[in-house]
Design a protein around this motif. Structure first.
Motif, mmCIF file in Angstrom:
data_model
loop_
_atom_site.group_PDB
_atom_site.id
_atom_site.type_symbol
_atom_site.label_atom_id
_atom_site.label_comp_id
_atom_site.label_asym_id
_atom_site.label_seq_id
_atom_site.Cartn_x
_atom_site.Cartn_y
_atom_site.Cartn_z
ATOM 1 N N ARG A 132 0.858 -1.200 0.000
ATOM 2 C CA ARG A 132 0.000 0.000 0.000
ATOM 3 C C ARG A 132 0.882 1.233 0.000
ATOM 4 O O ARG A 132 2.002 1.203 0.488
ATOM 5 N N ARG A 133 0.352 2.287 -0.549
ATOM 6 C CA ARG A 133 1.027 3.588 -0.496
ATOM 7 C C ARG A 133 0.075 4.583 0.157
ATOM 8 O O ARG A 133 -0.744 5.202 -0.524
ATOM 9 N N GLU A 134 0.174 4.670 1.455
ATOM 10 C CA GLU A 134 -0.673 5.569 2.215
ATOM 11 C C GLU A 134 0.181 6.281 3.262
ATOM 12 O O GLU A 134 1.256 5.794 3.636
ATOM 13 N N PRO A 135 -0.251 7.437 3.720
ATOM 14 C CA PRO A 135 0.535 8.151 4.731
ATOM 15 C C PRO A 135 0.691 7.326 6.017
ATOM 16 O O PRO A 135 -0.288 6.773 6.530
ATOM 17 N N VAL A 136 1.916 7.211 6.488
ATOM 18 C CA VAL A 136 2.211 6.430 7.694
ATOM 19 C C VAL A 136 2.990 7.327 8.657
ATOM 20 O O VAL A 136 4.009 7.928 8.273
ATOM 21 N N ASP A 137 2.499 7.433 9.896
ATOM 22 C CA ASP A 137 3.233 8.152 10.946
ATOM 23 C C ASP A 137 4.359 7.251 11.440
ATOM 24 O O ASP A 137 4.151 6.359 12.281
ATOM 25 N N LEU A 138 5.532 7.450 10.916
ATOM 26 C CA LEU A 138 6.649 6.559 11.229
ATOM 27 C C LEU A 138 7.025 6.644 12.710
ATOM 28 O O LEU A 138 7.427 5.638 13.309
ATOM 29 N N ASP A 139 6.887 7.826 13.313
ATOM 30 C CA ASP A 139 7.209 7.944 14.737
ATOM 31 C C ASP A 139 6.274 7.102 15.591
ATOM 32 O O ASP A 139 6.685 6.493 16.583
ATOM 33 N N LEU A 165 14.563 4.497 23.295
ATOM 34 C CA LEU A 165 14.311 5.465 22.232
ATOM 35 C C LEU A 165 14.992 6.772 22.619
ATOM 36 O O LEU A 165 14.577 7.453 23.563
ATOM 37 N N THR A 166 16.027 7.127 21.862
ATOM 38 C CA THR A 166 16.799 8.329 22.195
ATOM 39 C C THR A 166 16.278 9.574 21.491
ATOM 40 O O THR A 166 16.481 10.691 21.979
ATOM 41 N N ALA A 167 15.633 9.430 20.331
ATOM 42 C CA ALA A 167 15.075 10.570 19.596
ATOM 43 C C ALA A 167 13.967 10.052 18.702
ATOM 44 O O ALA A 167 14.095 8.975 18.119
ATOM 45 N N CYS A 168 12.872 10.835 18.635
ATOM 46 C CA CYS A 168 11.738 10.394 17.808
ATOM 47 C C CYS A 168 10.999 11.624 17.306
ATOM 48 O O CYS A 168 10.017 12.077 17.918
ATOM 49 N N ALA A 169 11.461 12.187 16.205
ATOM 50 C CA ALA A 169 10.809 13.356 15.603
ATOM 51 C C ALA A 169 9.603 12.909 14.785
ATOM 52 O O ALA A 169 9.578 11.803 14.232
ATOM 53 N N PRO A 170 8.575 13.765 14.707
ATOM 54 C CA PRO A 170 7.401 13.408 13.877
ATOM 55 C C PRO A 170 7.806 13.301 12.409
ATOM 56 O O PRO A 170 8.361 14.237 11.825
ATOM 57 N N VAL A 171 7.536 12.150 11.826
ATOM 58 C CA VAL A 171 7.879 11.891 10.418
ATOM 59 C C VAL A 171 6.715 11.153 9.769
ATOM 60 O O VAL A 171 6.186 10.187 10.344
ATOM 61 N N VAL A 172 6.327 11.613 8.560
ATOM 62 C CA VAL A 172 5.274 10.960 7.784
ATOM 63 C C VAL A 172 5.888 10.474 6.478
ATOM 64 O O VAL A 172 6.524 11.233 5.747
ATOM 65 N N VAL A 173 5.733 9.186 6.196
ATOM 66 C CA VAL A 173 6.207 8.595 4.942
ATOM 67 C C VAL A 173 5.016 7.931 4.245
ATOM 68 O O VAL A 173 3.953 7.741 4.849
ATOM 69 N N LEU A 189 2.510 -2.005 8.169
ATOM 70 C CA LEU A 189 2.900 -3.333 8.637
ATOM 71 C C LEU A 189 4.304 -3.690 8.153
ATOM 72 O O LEU A 189 5.115 -4.238 8.911
ATOM 73 N N ASP A 190 4.608 -3.389 6.874
ATOM 74 C CA ASP A 190 5.945 -3.678 6.355
ATOM 75 C C ASP A 190 7.009 -2.861 7.084
ATOM 76 O O ASP A 190 8.087 -3.373 7.421
ATOM 77 N N LEU A 191 6.728 -1.587 7.346
ATOM 78 C CA LEU A 191 7.698 -0.753 8.054
ATOM 79 C C LEU A 191 7.876 -1.223 9.497
ATOM 80 O O LEU A 191 8.991 -1.169 10.041
ATOM 81 N N SER A 192 6.791 -1.683 10.105
ATOM 82 C CA SER A 192 6.906 -2.225 11.464
ATOM 83 C C SER A 192 7.758 -3.488 11.468
ATOM 84 O O SER A 192 8.564 -3.712 12.385
ATOM 85 N N ARG A 193 7.644 -4.300 10.423
ATOM 86 C CA ARG A 193 8.462 -5.517 10.335
ATOM 87 C C ARG A 193 9.941 -5.167 10.166
ATOM 88 O O ARG A 193 10.816 -5.851 10.709
ATOM 89 N N VAL A 194 10.224 -4.099 9.419
ATOM 90 C CA VAL A 194 11.611 -3.653 9.264
ATOM 91 C C VAL A 194 12.220 -3.336 10.623
ATOM 92 O O VAL A 194 13.314 -3.809 10.976
ATOM 93 N N LEU A 195 11.528 -2.519 11.402
ATOM 94 C CA LEU A 195 12.053 -2.140 12.711
ATOM 95 C C LEU A 195 12.138 -3.345 13.645
ATOM 96 O O LEU A 195 13.098 -3.485 14.423
ATOM 97 N N THR A 196 11.164 -4.251 13.583
ATOM 98 C CA THR A 196 11.178 -5.448 14.430
ATOM 99 C C THR A 196 12.405 -6.301 14.130
ATOM 100 O O THR A 196 13.096 -6.779 15.053
#
Length: 458
Positions: free
Chosen positions: A320-327, A342-350, A355-362
């Motif tokens: 999917r290509r939808e706005p995701v709040d990465l923070d 978590l040392t830094a977490c700026a608001p970022v929208v990609v 789910l795929d991005l969550s799997r990357v971080l996991t």
């Protein structure tokens, strides 16, 4: 009894179907021949018309010149009878009453070539006219010009156009005989030229027919000419190279997956055989825990293989290509890890799939937690850069690119028992690339830092 079914549409389409079933060489030759025939026919008609007009204009100019000479003598009163001409022109000079006063030798002195009405019409229009010469003992058609002179006199000059008709008839015969011969020669030349032009395509077809499952590495012949066929051959060879590479990757994936599945399956089988062979002295809880551990390992491997299969199926495009709040994804993922900070977490929208991005971080945090000594730090900056840092043994610089390959595990500190199947970082890189980003490894001194860069949504 039912009669045959009439299908007018099928009958009407029959010539079209027949034409489509012909070879490309045949169709191109027929089309070229038809175009040439039409061009030659049009050229022949234009040639005959231009030739006719040119010859007639030449006769008209000669007639006007001769009539002008006679008119000058008539105005001066110096005409002699008979009038002398050197090109066979017939001349009559009429007075104001319409009586013939002077003629060329052998010309009728009683009946004018044109009557009063025809002479008036020719004078008014100022153009030459046709008339039948047979009543005046002149065979064929005549071309006549009328000029007016002083004292009401009229000069009529005429000349036979039989030679023009003969010339045009000869030209028609030449065209009727020469045009079909020329058309046949051009059709044969087109057949040969088209056949030679299509020869590289036939070579491509032959080369493609020789490529089988036992000769995948072969390539299609590339013609020397830098034309469309050359571009087609290069494109097809590139496609074959990509297909061969994809097949090799698939075979390697199947082979590696089978190798990875063998160990947990063998472990499960061995534990169950030992337990069933000696049930009286077996700790069934310990056996169940060992089987469960191997089953969980199989489950993780199956999930990783399924994730890779989905990435390959989508061809490097996120689900999917939808706005995701990465923070938000980072915070929710790290809530499951007590070892990570978590040392830094700026608001970022990609833009992409949450789910795929969550799997990357996991996957990254799992690897960091597995190999860290004391701490794991995660940071997300406003420019879309995500870093996961551990203080473990790290990875040598020469191996930092190789670990992104599928089923790759390093010997030092990353054995089969401590780690997974070697698919985590491969899934990370392909998922990040599908989202338009990149990932690489850095030395954290001590430890390892994984840097993920994702394009920030507008």
């Amino acid at each position: 009894m039912r009669g045959p079914t009439w299908r007018p549409a099928a009958v009407a389409d029959a010539p079209h179907i027949w034409w489509r079933r012909r070879s490309l060489r045949f169709r191109l030759t027929v089309v070229a021949g038809a175009v040439l025939a039409a061009a030659l026919a049009l050229s022949g008609v234009v040639l005959l018309n231009v030739l006719d007009r040119t010859l007639v204009d030449t006769v008209d100019d000669a007639l006007r010149s001769q009539a002008q000479t006679v008119r000058v003598h008539a105005d001066a009163g110096t005409l002699t009878s008979p009038i002398t001409t050197h090109d066979g022109t017939v001349v009559q000079v009429l007075d104001a009453s319409g009586r013939i006063t002077h003629v060329t030798y052998g010309t009728d002195r009683l009946v004018p070539l044109l009557d009063a009405r025809a002479r008036a019409w020719a004078l008014r229009g100022g153009h030459a006219v046709y008339l039948d010469g047979r009543p005046y003992a002149i065979p064929g058609t005549l071309r006549a010009v009328v000029l007016s002179a002083d004292r009401g006199q009229t000069v009529v000059a005429a000349r036979s156009v039989g030679e023009i008709r003969q010339s045009l008839a000869a030209a028609r015969k030449v065209l009727l005989v020469g045009t079909p011969l020329l058309l046949v020669l051009l059709a044969v030349a087109s057949w040969l030229v088209i056949g030679r032009t299509l020869r590289p395509i036939a070579a491509l077809r032959k080369g493609a027919a020789e490529i089988t499952h036992t000769a995948r590495s072969r390539r299609l012949p590339v013609p020397e000419a830098r034309d469309e066929v050359h571009s087609l051959a290069v494109t097809l060879n590139d496609m074959l190279a990509r297909l061969e590479e994809a097949e090799q990757r698939q075979r390697a994936l199947v082979s590696d997956a089978a190798h990875e599945l063998r160990s947990p399956l063998a472990s499960i089988r061995l534990q169950l055989e030992v337990a069933l062979g000696h049930p009286e002295g077996q700790d069934w809880r310990e056996t169940a825990e060992g089987v469960l551990e191997d089953a969980m390992r199989l489950s993780r491997l199956a999930e990783d293989l399924l994730a890779l299969a989905r990435l390959d199926e989508r061809g490097g495009v996120p689900a999917r290509r939808e706005p995701v709040d990465l923070d938000a994804v980072v915070r929710q993922t790290l809530d499951r890890y007590a070892e990570a900070r978590l040392t830094a977490c700026a608001p970022v929208v990609v833009r992409g799939d949450a789910l795929d991005l969550s799997r990357v971080l996991t996957n990254l945090v799992d690897n960091a937690v597995r190999h860290t000594t004391s701490k794991v730090e995660v940071a997300l900056t406003a420019d879309g850069v995500l870093t996961v840092t551990d203080d473990g043994p790290g990875i040598p610089e020469q191996d930092r690119e190789r670990v992104f390959n599928r089923f790759t595990r390093l010997d030092s500190g990353r054995s089969r028992d401590e780690g997974g199947a070697g698919l985590g970082l491969a899934i990370v890189r392909e998922t990040v690339r599908a989202h338009g980003g990149g990932v690489h490894l850095e030395d954290a001194s001590p430890g390892l830092r994984v840097v993920v860069r994702l394009p920030v949504a507008g």
